[in-house]
Scaffold this motif. Structure first.
Motif, PDB file in Angstrom:
ATOM      1  N   ALA A 420       0.829  -1.259  -0.199  1.00 28.66           N
ATOM      2  CA  ALA A 420       0.061   0.022   0.097  1.00 28.66           C
ATOM      3  C   ALA A 420       0.924   1.337   0.004  1.00 28.66           C
ATOM      4  O   ALA A 420       0.449   2.340  -0.478  1.00 28.66           O
ATOM      5  N   GLY A 421       2.095   1.148   0.369  1.00 26.66           N
ATOM      6  CA  GLY A 421       3.034   2.341   0.694  1.00 26.66           C
ATOM      7  C   GLY A 421       3.636   2.588  -0.923  1.00 26.66           C
ATOM      8  O   GLY A 421       4.420   3.495  -0.639  1.00 26.66           O
ATOM      9  N   THR A 422       3.400   1.930  -1.786  1.00 24.97           N
ATOM     10  CA  THR A 422       4.117   2.049  -2.963  1.00 24.97           C
ATOM     11  C   THR A 422       3.812   3.250  -3.667  1.00 24.97           C
ATOM     12  O   THR A 422       2.646   3.851  -3.640  1.00 24.97           O
ATOM     13  N   SER A 423       4.909   4.004  -4.140  1.00 24.18           N
ATOM     14  CA  SER A 423       4.482   5.368  -4.955  1.00 24.18           C
ATOM     15  C   SER A 423       5.936   5.676  -5.583  1.00 24.18           C
ATOM     16  O   SER A 423       7.057   5.781  -5.181  1.00 24.18           O
ATOM     17  N   VAL A 424       5.645   5.627  -7.020  1.00 21.83           N
ATOM     18  CA  VAL A 424       6.620   5.894  -7.931  1.00 21.83           C
ATOM     19  C   VAL A 424       6.335   6.863  -8.935  1.00 21.83           C
ATOM     20  O   VAL A 424       5.353   6.879  -9.440  1.00 21.83           O
ATOM     21  N   ARG A 425       7.260   8.117  -8.729  1.00 25.68           N
ATOM     22  CA  ARG A 425       6.956   9.305  -9.570  1.00 25.68           C
ATOM     23  C   ARG A 425       7.765   9.456 -10.903  1.00 25.68           C
ATOM     24  O   ARG A 425       7.427  10.034 -11.799  1.00 25.68           O
ATOM     25  N   GLY A 426       8.948   8.741 -11.092  1.00 28.42           N
ATOM     26  CA  GLY A 426       9.673   8.765 -11.942  1.00 28.42           C
ATOM     27  C   GLY A 426       9.813   7.571 -12.789  1.00 28.42           C
ATOM     28  O   GLY A 426       8.613   6.615 -12.616  1.00 28.42           O
ATOM     29  N   GLN A 427      10.392   7.577 -13.624  1.00 30.50           N
ATOM     30  CA  GLN A 427      10.644   6.140 -14.498  1.00 30.50           C
ATOM     31  C   GLN A 427      11.960   5.735 -14.766  1.00 30.50           C
ATOM     32  O   GLN A 427      13.104   6.358 -14.330  1.00 30.50           O
ATOM     33  N   ILE A 428      12.001   4.451 -14.635  1.00 29.36           N
ATOM     34  CA  ILE A 428      13.385   3.618 -14.782  1.00 29.36           C
ATOM     35  C   ILE A 428      14.303   4.122 -15.891  1.00 29.36           C
ATOM     36  O   ILE A 428      14.026   3.984 -16.823  1.00 29.36           O
ATOM     37  N   SER A 429      15.498   4.550 -15.180  1.00 26.90           N
ATOM     38  CA  SER A 429      16.680   5.043 -16.534  1.00 26.90           C
ATOM     39  C   SER A 429      17.919   3.726 -16.529  1.00 26.90           C
ATOM     40  O   SER A 429      18.402   3.847 -17.450  1.00 26.90           O
ATOM     41  N   ASP A 430      17.762   2.862 -15.357  1.00 24.26           N
ATOM     42  CA  ASP A 430      18.759   1.755 -15.652  1.00 24.26           C
ATOM     43  C   ASP A 430      17.951   0.571 -15.238  1.00 24.26           C
ATOM     44  O   ASP A 430      18.189  -0.046 -14.117  1.00 24.26           O
ATOM     45  N   PRO A 431      17.298   0.081 -16.264  1.00 22.59           N
ATOM     46  CA  PRO A 431      16.615  -1.258 -15.932  1.00 22.59           C
ATOM     47  C   PRO A 431      17.434  -2.529 -15.886  1.00 22.59           C
ATOM     48  O   PRO A 431      16.872  -3.487 -15.141  1.00 22.59           O
ATOM     49  N   CYS A 545      15.296  -5.078   2.089  1.00 26.89           N
ATOM     50  CA  CYS A 545      15.343  -3.801   1.556  1.00 26.89           C
ATOM     51  C   CYS A 545      16.336  -3.580   0.456  1.00 26.89           C
ATOM     52  O   CYS A 545      17.391  -4.218   0.807  1.00 26.89           O
ATOM     53  N   ALA A 546      16.226  -2.876  -0.349  1.00 27.42           N
ATOM     54  CA  ALA A 546      17.319  -2.472  -1.195  1.00 27.42           C
ATOM     55  C   ALA A 546      17.261  -0.963  -1.419  1.00 27.42           C
ATOM     56  O   ALA A 546      16.111  -0.391  -1.709  1.00 27.42           O
ATOM     57  N   LYS A 547      18.463  -0.451  -1.565  1.00 28.94           N
ATOM     58  CA  LYS A 547      18.477   1.042  -1.960  1.00 28.94           C
ATOM     59  C   LYS A 547      19.610   1.037  -3.239  1.00 28.94           C
ATOM     60  O   LYS A 547      20.595   0.808  -3.242  1.00 28.94           O
ATOM     61  N   LEU A 548      18.945   1.543  -4.279  1.00 28.28           N
ATOM     62  CA  LEU A 548      19.477   1.939  -5.649  1.00 28.28           C
ATOM     63  C   LEU A 548      19.425   3.277  -6.212  1.00 28.28           C
ATOM     64  O   LEU A 548      18.555   3.701  -6.547  1.00 28.28           O
ATOM     65  N   PRO A 549      20.699   4.028  -5.944  1.00 26.58           N
ATOM     66  CA  PRO A 549      20.674   5.352  -6.291  1.00 26.58           C
ATOM     67  C   PRO A 549      21.049   5.440  -7.878  1.00 26.58           C
ATOM     68  O   PRO A 549      21.456   4.648  -8.593  1.00 26.58           O
ATOM     69  N   GLY A 550      20.451   6.464  -8.538  1.00 23.69           N
ATOM     70  CA  GLY A 550      20.567   6.634  -9.793  1.00 23.69           C
ATOM     71  C   GLY A 550      19.945   5.844 -10.860  1.00 23.69           C
ATOM     72  O   GLY A 550      20.503   5.751 -12.138  1.00 23.69           O
ATOM     73  N   VAL A 551      19.027   5.100 -10.392  1.00 22.99           N
ATOM     74  CA  VAL A 551      18.286   4.205 -11.470  1.00 22.99           C
ATOM     75  C   VAL A 551      16.779   4.790 -11.921  1.00 22.99           C
ATOM     76  O   VAL A 551      16.343   3.911 -12.748  1.00 22.99           O
ATOM     77  N   ILE A 552      16.558   5.869 -11.488  1.00 19.66           N
ATOM     78  CA  ILE A 552      15.225   6.281 -11.622  1.00 19.66           C
ATOM     79  C   ILE A 552      15.204   7.830 -12.057  1.00 19.66           C
ATOM     80  O   ILE A 552      16.031   8.749 -11.473  1.00 19.66           O
ATOM     81  N   ALA A 553      14.697   8.486 -12.914  1.00 21.09           N
ATOM     82  CA  ALA A 553      14.508   9.769 -13.584  1.00 21.09           C
ATOM     83  C   ALA A 553      13.157  10.457 -13.332  1.00 21.09           C
ATOM     84  O   ALA A 553      11.998   9.553 -13.432  1.00 21.09           O
ATOM     85  N   LEU A 554      12.851  11.609 -12.893  1.00 21.28           N
ATOM     86  CA  LEU A 554      11.636  12.061 -12.428  1.00 21.28           C
ATOM     87  C   LEU A 554      10.965  12.462 -13.839  1.00 21.28           C
ATOM     88  O   LEU A 554      11.536  13.175 -14.817  1.00 21.28           O
ATOM     89  N   THR A 555       9.764  11.820 -13.828  1.00 17.66           N
ATOM     90  CA  THR A 555       9.096  12.238 -15.279  1.00 17.66           C
ATOM     91  C   THR A 555       8.691  13.725 -15.319  1.00 17.66           C
ATOM     92  O   THR A 555       8.437  14.470 -14.282  1.00 17.66           O
ATOM     93  N   PRO A 556       8.357  14.281 -16.651  1.00 10.51           N
ATOM     94  CA  PRO A 556       7.953  15.518 -17.040  1.00 10.51           C
ATOM     95  C   PRO A 556       6.828  16.004 -16.264  1.00 10.51           C
ATOM     96  O   PRO A 556       6.681  17.068 -15.796  1.00 10.51           O
ATOM     97  N   ARG A 557       5.791  15.068 -16.057  1.00 11.22           N
ATOM     98  CA  ARG A 557       4.674  15.527 -15.648  1.00 11.22           C
ATOM     99  C   ARG A 557       4.606  15.934 -13.613  1.00 11.22           C
ATOM    100  O   ARG A 557       4.082  16.732 -13.303  1.00 11.22           O
ATOM    101  N   PHE A 558       5.671  15.091 -13.395  1.00 14.91           N
ATOM    102  CA  PHE A 558       6.004  15.472 -11.883  1.00 14.91           C
ATOM    103  C   PHE A 558       7.163  16.833 -11.876  1.00 14.91           C
ATOM    104  O   PHE A 558       6.842  17.408 -10.808  1.00 14.91           O
ATOM    105  N   GLU A 559       7.736  16.850 -12.564  1.00 12.54           N
ATOM    106  CA  GLU A 559       8.803  17.954 -12.683  1.00 12.54           C
ATOM    107  C   GLU A 559       7.844  19.458 -12.915  1.00 12.54           C
ATOM    108  O   GLU A 559       8.432  20.269 -12.365  1.00 12.54           O
TER     109      GLU A 559
END
Length: 562
Positions: A420-431, A545-559
């Protein structure tokens, strides 16, 4: 036609025999020369003793003095041969075994001599030393041949200064040679024994040399050394040579890079089991094995080395170490992509059926039913995944990937759901890294849920992202309904550890590699993978748990709204 070249071991054998023969012959020759000199000195001393005895005789002194005063014309060979001096000299010669006993007057004329025809004549060797009152010994050649001789003066009766003649006594050099030959026989036997021993020792050494060099010539050994150096330094793989007694004989730069990058120790010549390298190297069986060393996944292969030309002589074994870190990561990414492709193919038929239904309704001019049907499709999504709430992800890649995993989980009787706490605003840049890490965590969670004792089998994944000045970071939380981990869960990241093995350690089957690998991938990006909750059979399974820096970019609609 060129004659065949002798083998190196044969040349060494012949050289050793030549040196030993030269030493033995030189030693025997030196001994023979010293023996000859010693026997000659002994013969001279003996001749001197006999000459002194004869010269000190009163009869010889008196008779020599009388003959020295006799006119030369009267000293005929006939008269001297009948004289007492000749008889005395002859008797002394026979008694002592001398070659000659000669007496002369003060002028050097022979008064006694073994050859009567030479009586009254001048001696053939110089008598001046004796006639001057001195004594001398020498080895000279006279009328009777080579001899060791002594010359002493003959003094007048009652005088110690008046020289009236001299006595010369000699022993044949043939007697000296005969004595030397009698002494040289043991030496010759010892020399022959030495040569035989040298031959046996050289033969054994030559055989030992052939075994040590495996029958190779020096030129071949030099070529092999050059080839080995070129190969060992020209390959990226690690190569470790181990002798039959477990000693490291070869350790190239590739092995150091993969197994001991921080060590400057020279491992050559050290026991493999006690040199500080990973323990699995000393417990390898034939065939490839997968291990984790630090942050690397390596494939280790051990093969025995034998020389067939020497009756399958075992020489030890060679260990090949290959870096499979990137290959493993790409393999897991490919597995995830294949799973997605399989899910898409599985849904293709349903998607086509829906469009056929719409096309049929339109063909029957039942536009109202077609419109309602399309509305239902838009509400439920174009594809039917078992996972619910995929729309929370807001990323087509994550939706498709987790949806594909939900199909796999559904086939195994596990419900995969979105937290229920899932929240993704960007898109994956390093799949690629996301696929490898998320796919491994989901696969492990599904397996744990299947193996767990809970009747309700589920896996829950929660995905969140945050964005800062340094870029976007993806946070993953994966939980399951399994029985949890042993202890605090830190052992699960130990290279080679696997919950699929009863003992926990499974270096052969390839289990126990995934979690250390994904942690390496995350830490390489500056992130991490850890166990948030080890779980228990009475509550829930493990929470990763995993923390992955630099793998997601903010989408234009949220920017636009930021």
């Amino acid at each position: 036609m060129q004659a065949p070249r002798l083998r190196f071991s044969t040349r060494v054998l012949l050289l050793q025999l030549a040196v030993v023969c030269a030493v033995v012959l030189l030693t025997a020759g030196t001994f023979a020369a010293l023996t000859y000199q010693w026997l000659g000195d002994q013969a001279e001393e003996r001749a001197l003793a006999v000459a002194r005895t004869v010269a000190s005789s009163e009869a010889v002194r008196r008779e020599t003095a009388i003959l020295a005063a006799t006119p030369v014309q009267q000293l005929t060979p006939e008269a001297l041969a009948q004289g007492p001096l000749e008889d005395f000299a002859t008797a002394t010669q026979e008694r002592t075994g001398a070659l000659f006993v000669v007496v002369t007057d003060e002028a050097g004329l022979r008064l006694a001599h073994p050859n009567p025809t030479l009586l009254g004549k001048m001696v053939s060797t110089d008598p001046s030393v004796a006639l001057a009152g001195g004594e001398e010994t020498s080895q000279e050649h006279g009328t009777l041949g080579q001899s060791a001789r002594a010359k002493v003066p003959v003094f007048a009766p009652g005088s110690s200064t008046q020289v009236v003649g001299e006595v010369s006594v000699g022993f044949s050099s043939d007697d000296i040679v005969a004595g030397m030959l009698r002494n040289i026989v043991p030496v010759a036997m010892i020399a022959a024994a030495s040569l035989i021993l040298a031959l046996v020792a050289s033969t054994l050494m030559s055989s030992r040399l052939r075994r040590l060099t495996l029958g190779l010539e020096p030129e071949e050994i030099s070529g092999l050394a050059q080839d080995q150096e070129a190969v060992l330094r020209g390959v990226d793989e690690g190569v470790i040579g181990v002798s039959e007694n477990g000693t490291i004989t070869v350790f190239n730069d590739g092995a150091r890079r993969l197994l001991a990058p921080a060590s400057a120790l020279d491992y050559s010549g050290q026991p493999l089991a006690d040199c500080g390298l990973p323990n699995f190297l000393s417990m390898l069986d034939d065939g490839p094995q997968e291990h984790v060393v630090g942050e690397r996944v390596v494939i280790v292969t051990s093969r025995p080395v034998r020389v067939s030309s020497h009756g399958e002589l075992p020489l030890g074994r060679v260990i090949m170490v290959r870096d499979r870190t990137e290959v493993q990561a790409l393999t897991r990414q490919l597995d995830a992509v294949n799973a997605l492709g399989t899910a898409l193919r599985a849904q293709r038929h349903e998607f086509a059926n829906r469009w056929h239904t719409v096309a049929g309704l339109l063909a029957l001019e039942r536009t109202a039913e077609a419109s309602d049907y399309l509305s239902e499709i838009m509400d439920s999504g174009p594809l039917s995944y078992p996972a619910q709430d995929l729309s929370l992800l807001h990323d087509p890649y994550l939706e498709a990937f987790i949806g594909a995993k939900s199909i796999e989980a559904h086939e195994r009787g596990v419900e995969l759901r979105i937290g229920a706490g899932t929240s993704v605003r960007g898109q994956i840049s390093d799949p690629q890294d996301v696929t490898a890490i998320l796919g491994n965590l989901l696969d492990n969670a599904i397996t744990a849920a299947v193996a767990g004792s809970s009747p309700s089998r589920w896996v829950e994944v929660e995905v969140l992202d945050d964005h800062g000045a340094d870029g976007g970071t993806l946070h993953l939380v994966v939980a399951d309904s399994g029985d949890g981990l042993h202890g605090d869960g830190t052992l699960i990241f130990t290279p080679g550890y696997s919950t699929a093995s009863p003992s926990g350690l499974d270096p052969i089957s390839g289990h126990g590699v995934g979690l250390p690998l994904v942690r390496h991938l995350a830490r390489r990006r500056g992130g991490d993978v850890w166990v948030a909750d080890a779980g228990s059979p009475h509550s829930h399974g493990a929470v990763f748990c995993a923390k992955l820096p630099g793998v997601i970019a903010l989408t234009p609609r949220f920017e636009e709204h930021s």
